[in-house]
Scaffold this motif. Structure first.
Motif, PDB file in Angstrom:
ATOM      1  N   PRO A   1     -11.834 -11.906  -7.733  1.00 25.08           N
ATOM      2  CA  PRO A   1     -11.859 -12.581  -6.322  1.00 25.08           C
ATOM      3  C   PRO A   1     -10.394 -12.146  -5.998  1.00 25.08           C
ATOM      4  CG  PRO A   1     -13.049 -13.824  -8.177  1.00 25.08           C
ATOM      5  CD  PRO A   1     -12.443 -12.618  -8.741  1.00 25.08           C
ATOM      6  N   GLN A   2      -9.336 -12.073  -6.749  1.00 25.01           N
ATOM      7  CA  GLN A   2      -7.919 -12.026  -6.206  1.00 25.01           C
ATOM      8  C   GLN A   2      -7.926 -10.584  -5.517  1.00 25.01           C
ATOM      9  OE1 GLN A   2      -4.929 -11.682  -9.223  1.00 25.01           O
ATOM     10  NE2 GLN A   2      -3.352 -12.832  -7.730  1.00 25.01           N
ATOM     11  N   GLU A   3      -8.390  -9.555  -6.355  1.00 28.95           N
ATOM     12  CA  GLU A   3      -8.609  -8.093  -5.947  1.00 28.95           C
ATOM     13  C   GLU A   3      -9.292  -8.174  -4.397  1.00 28.95           C
ATOM     14  OE1 GLU A   3      -8.546  -5.817 -10.018  1.00 28.95           O
ATOM     15  OE2 GLU A   3     -10.249  -6.013  -8.919  1.00 28.95           O
ATOM     16  N   ARG A   4     -10.330  -9.019  -4.333  1.00 27.22           N
ATOM     17  CA  ARG A   4     -11.400  -9.062  -3.219  1.00 27.22           C
ATOM     18  C   ARG A   4     -10.357  -9.655  -1.984  1.00 27.22           C
ATOM     19  NH1 ARG A   4     -16.902  -9.302  -2.350  1.00 27.22           N
ATOM     20  NH2 ARG A   4     -16.952  -9.497  -4.578  1.00 27.22           N
ATOM     21  N   GLN A   5      -9.474 -10.800  -2.324  1.00 25.25           N
ATOM     22  CA  GLN A   5      -8.626 -11.408  -1.300  1.00 25.25           C
ATOM     23  C   GLN A   5      -7.549 -10.264  -0.895  1.00 25.25           C
ATOM     24  OE1 GLN A   5      -6.656 -14.803  -2.885  1.00 25.25           O
ATOM     25  NE2 GLN A   5      -6.070 -15.517  -0.677  1.00 25.25           N
ATOM     26  N   VAL A   6      -6.830  -9.564  -1.718  1.00 26.26           N
ATOM     27  CA  VAL A   6      -6.040  -8.420  -1.372  1.00 26.26           C
ATOM     28  C   VAL A   6      -6.855  -7.126  -0.305  1.00 26.26           C
ATOM     29  CG1 VAL A   6      -4.583  -6.649  -2.225  1.00 26.26           C
ATOM     30  CG2 VAL A   6      -4.505  -8.679  -3.632  1.00 26.26           C
ATOM     31  N   LEU A   7      -7.948  -7.085  -0.768  1.00 26.01           N
ATOM     32  CA  LEU A   7      -8.502  -6.117  -0.078  1.00 26.01           C
ATOM     33  C   LEU A   7      -8.675  -6.451   1.440  1.00 26.01           C
ATOM     34  CD1 LEU A   7      -9.581  -3.179  -0.401  1.00 26.01           C
ATOM     35  CD2 LEU A   7     -11.945  -4.215  -0.986  1.00 26.01           C
ATOM     36  N   GLN A   8      -9.254  -7.771   1.644  1.00 26.31           N
ATOM     37  CA  GLN A   8      -9.461  -8.444   2.773  1.00 26.31           C
ATOM     38  C   GLN A   8      -8.108  -8.467   3.524  1.00 26.31           C
ATOM     39  OE1 GLN A   8     -12.601  -9.727   4.427  1.00 26.31           O
ATOM     40  NE2 GLN A   8     -11.114  -9.416   5.868  1.00 26.31           N
TER      41      GLN A   8
ATOM     42  N   GLU B   1       3.779  -8.001   2.714  1.00 24.84           N
ATOM     43  CA  GLU B   1       3.205  -9.243   3.328  1.00 24.84           C
ATOM     44  C   GLU B   1       2.131  -9.808   2.708  1.00 24.84           C
ATOM     45  OE1 GLU B   1       3.902  -7.689   7.986  1.00 24.84           O
ATOM     46  OE2 GLU B   1       1.945  -7.599   7.098  1.00 24.84           O
ATOM     47  N   ILE B   2       1.433  -9.154   1.777  1.00 23.78           N
ATOM     48  CA  ILE B   2       0.331  -9.770   1.062  1.00 23.78           C
ATOM     49  C   ILE B   2       1.037 -10.329  -0.020  1.00 23.78           C
ATOM     50  CG2 ILE B   2      -1.523  -9.063  -0.614  1.00 23.78           C
ATOM     51  CD1 ILE B   2      -2.323  -6.670   1.293  1.00 23.78           C
ATOM     52  N   ALA B   3       2.093  -9.797  -0.624  1.00 26.40           N
ATOM     53  CA  ALA B   3       2.648 -10.457  -1.710  1.00 26.40           C
ATOM     54  C   ALA B   3       3.235 -11.626  -1.390  1.00 26.40           C
ATOM     55  CB  ALA B   3       3.667  -9.438  -2.527  1.00 26.40           C
ATOM     56  N   GLU B   4       3.894 -11.671  -0.254  1.00 30.42           N
ATOM     57  CA  GLU B   4       4.507 -13.102   0.437  1.00 30.42           C
ATOM     58  C   GLU B   4       3.372 -14.022   0.690  1.00 30.42           C
ATOM     59  OE1 GLU B   4       7.242 -14.539   3.991  1.00 30.42           O
ATOM     60  OE2 GLU B   4       6.819 -12.476   3.748  1.00 30.42           O
ATOM     61  N   ARG B   5       2.075 -13.676   1.162  1.00 24.08           N
ATOM     62  CA  ARG B   5       1.072 -14.581   1.555  1.00 24.08           C
ATOM     63  C   ARG B   5       0.505 -15.179   0.188  1.00 24.08           C
ATOM     64  NH1 ARG B   5      -2.795 -14.551   5.548  1.00 24.08           N
ATOM     65  NH2 ARG B   5      -1.233 -13.819   6.900  1.00 24.08           N
ATOM     66  N   LEU B   6       0.489 -14.239  -0.971  1.00 28.92           N
ATOM     67  CA  LEU B   6      -0.255 -14.938  -2.288  1.00 28.92           C
ATOM     68  C   LEU B   6       0.654 -15.295  -3.220  1.00 28.92           C
ATOM     69  CD1 LEU B   6      -3.166 -12.012  -2.794  1.00 28.92           C
ATOM     70  CD2 LEU B   6      -3.048 -14.187  -1.496  1.00 28.92           C
ATOM     71  N   TRP B   7       2.177 -15.198  -2.638  1.00 25.78           N
ATOM     72  CA  TRP B   7       2.880 -15.791  -3.970  1.00 25.78           C
ATOM     73  C   TRP B   7       3.071 -14.888  -5.025  1.00 25.78           C
ATOM     74  CZ3 TRP B   7       6.545 -19.596  -2.756  1.00 25.78           C
ATOM     75  CH2 TRP B   7       6.237 -20.595  -1.503  1.00 25.78           C
ATOM     76  N   LEU B   8       2.982 -13.621  -4.762  1.00 23.70           N
ATOM     77  CA  LEU B   8       2.986 -12.545  -5.906  1.00 23.70           C
ATOM     78  C   LEU B   8       4.229 -11.877  -5.752  1.00 23.70           C
ATOM     79  CD1 LEU B   8      -0.849 -11.791  -6.269  1.00 23.70           C
ATOM     80  CD2 LEU B   8       0.436 -13.497  -7.675  1.00 23.70           C
ATOM     81  N   ALA B   9       4.615 -10.963  -6.987  1.00 21.59           N
ATOM     82  CA  ALA B   9       5.571 -10.048  -6.923  1.00 21.59           C
ATOM     83  C   ALA B   9       4.914  -8.745  -6.101  1.00 21.59           C
ATOM     84  CB  ALA B   9       6.071  -9.685  -8.208  1.00 21.59           C
ATOM     85  N   ARG B  10       5.999  -8.125  -5.383  1.00 21.79           N
ATOM     86  CA  ARG B  10       5.613  -6.826  -4.587  1.00 21.79           C
ATOM     87  C   ARG B  10       4.703  -5.853  -5.550  1.00 21.79           C
ATOM     88  NH1 ARG B  10       8.184  -2.351  -2.911  1.00 21.79           N
ATOM     89  NH2 ARG B  10      10.083  -3.319  -3.961  1.00 21.79           N
ATOM     90  N   LEU B  11       5.552  -5.542  -6.629  1.00 26.19           N
ATOM     91  CA  LEU B  11       5.140  -4.625  -7.711  1.00 26.19           C
ATOM     92  C   LEU B  11       3.717  -5.016  -8.181  1.00 26.19           C
ATOM     93  CD1 LEU B  11       8.584  -3.641  -9.296  1.00 26.19           C
ATOM     94  CD2 LEU B  11       7.293  -2.431  -7.377  1.00 26.19           C
ATOM     95  N   THR B  12       3.391  -6.290  -8.375  1.00 27.75           N
ATOM     96  CA  THR B  12       2.185  -6.807  -8.782  1.00 27.75           C
ATOM     97  C   THR B  12       1.254  -6.373  -8.048  1.00 27.75           C
ATOM     98  OG1 THR B  12       3.095  -8.572 -10.033  1.00 27.75           O
ATOM     99  CG2 THR B  12       0.719  -8.773  -9.718  1.00 27.75           C
ATOM    100  N   VAL B  13       1.402  -6.514  -6.635  1.00 28.88           N
ATOM    101  CA  VAL B  13       0.456  -6.101  -5.697  1.00 28.88           C
ATOM    102  C   VAL B  13       0.150  -4.657  -5.672  1.00 28.88           C
ATOM    103  CG1 VAL B  13      -0.152  -6.559  -3.058  1.00 28.88           C
ATOM    104  CG2 VAL B  13       0.547  -8.387  -4.370  1.00 28.88           C
ATOM    105  N   ARG B  14       1.325  -3.897  -5.863  1.00 26.82           N
ATOM    106  CA  ARG B  14       1.155  -2.456  -5.522  1.00 26.82           C
ATOM    107  C   ARG B  14       0.683  -1.679  -6.859  1.00 26.82           C
ATOM    108  NH1 ARG B  14       6.572   0.670  -4.686  1.00 26.82           N
ATOM    109  NH2 ARG B  14       6.448   0.375  -7.264  1.00 26.82           N
ATOM    110  N   ASP B  15       1.362  -2.188  -7.609  1.00 29.31           N
ATOM    111  CA  ASP B  15       1.075  -1.377  -8.986  1.00 29.31           C
ATOM    112  C   ASP B  15      -0.367  -1.857  -9.999  1.00 29.31           C
ATOM    113  OD1 ASP B  15       3.204   0.041  -8.294  1.00 29.31           O
ATOM    114  OD2 ASP B  15       4.567  -0.735  -9.689  1.00 29.31           O
ATOM    115  N   ARG B  16      -0.579  -3.039  -9.922  1.00 28.39           N
ATOM    116  CA  ARG B  16      -1.703  -3.705 -10.366  1.00 28.39           C
ATOM    117  C   ARG B  16      -2.936  -3.719  -9.567  1.00 28.39           C
ATOM    118  NH1 ARG B  16      -3.700  -8.469 -12.377  1.00 28.39           N
ATOM    119  NH2 ARG B  16      -2.084  -9.753 -11.454  1.00 28.39           N
ATOM    120  N   LEU B  17      -2.807  -4.696  -8.660  1.00 24.82           N
ATOM    121  CA  LEU B  17      -4.033  -4.944  -7.844  1.00 24.82           C
ATOM    122  C   LEU B  17      -4.586  -3.902  -6.968  1.00 24.82           C
ATOM    123  CD1 LEU B  17      -3.030  -8.660  -6.868  1.00 24.82           C
ATOM    124  CD2 LEU B  17      -4.472  -7.833  -8.772  1.00 24.82           C
TER     125      LEU B  17
END
Length: 244
Positions: free
Chosen positions: A94-101, A111-127
């Motif tokens: 579900p979190q990956e689906r939200q990032v993809l949306q 902007e996705i990291a700021e919207r989901l309250w996550l680290a930028r590297l978490t969004v880019r390198d993991r999700l």
């Protein structure tokens, strides 16, 4: 004194509930018929779920069943969706689906990291990396196209108002090549990318895919069938590590 069953739910003095069975030693032993029936039903349901296998909620392409799968289909048992002779398709979380949306809506990684309250590297390198691996693609734009094809992402309705101009047609051809894997994604600061995005009224190549899908320039026939390359943590075997 009332004699109860092992779960303490039923009275074994009641002849409607209690049954008698012979032990290996030759003595008679009473057991609860209701508890044994419930346990047998639970065991059969668990075995039925294991036999059916994991349920795939996303479209994974045409089913190519093995001989055993076709045999089970003929016997009416059914085979799990997405069952192929090769590797099974993975579902995104579900979190990956939200990032993809959010990628399809035109947001960047920061902007996705700021919207989901996550680290930028978490969004880019993991999700984002896991999404590309699970869909078997090399770019975020192609991942959005796979999500649109499988019904995991909603297209941007603003694409229905795209004009029928030469810039839009040229941009659609370039994005289709990217979705098919015929070219690499362009750098964010390249002039060619900015010119193409300006002609499509898009924020990124992934957003351009969503707009062109809504406009009808990109359909499911432009999205190739891929095989996932995702391997979760602790899944790699010794042979796979040696091959890598």
């Amino acid at each position: 004194m009332t004699l109860l069953c092992r779960k303490g739910l039923h009275d074994l003095d009641d002849p409607a509930v209690a049954r008698t069975a012979a032990c290996p030693c030759g003595c008679a032993r009473r057991y609860c018929l209701l508890c044994r029936t419930a346990a047998e039903r639970e065991r059969r349901a668990r075995a039925r779920e294991v036999r059916r296998g994991p349920v795939q909620l996303e479209w994974t392409g045409p089913r190519r069943l093995s001989r055993s799968g076709r045999y089970q289909r003929r016997r009416g048992r059914g085979a799990p969706l997405g069952l192929r002779t090769g590797r099974l398709a993975y579902r995104i979380t579900p979190q990956e689906r939200q990032v993809l949306q959010l990628l399809a809506d035109g947001l960047s990684g920061s902007e996705i990291a700021e919207r989901l309250w996550l680290a930028r590297l978490t969004v880019r390198d993991r999700l984002m990396k896991n999404i590309r691996l699970k869909y078997g693609v090399a770019s975020n734009a192609a991942a959005v196209a796979q999500g649109l094809k499988r019904g995991a992402v909603r297209p941007d309705p603003a694409g229905r108002r795209l004009p029928r101009t030469k810039a839009v047609r040229d941009g659609a051809r370039s994005v289709i090549r990217l979705v098919k894997g015929e070219r690499r994604p362009r750098h964010d600061r390249s002039r060619a990318l900015q010119a193409m995005l300006d002609g499509l009224y898009a924020w990124s190549e992934a957003h351009a895919v969503s707009l062109l899908w809504s406009a009808g320039h990109i359909t499911s026939r432009h999205v190739p069938q891929t095989r996932n390359a995702y391997r979760g943590e602790g899944v790699r075997t010794r042979a796979a590590k040696e091959a890598a």
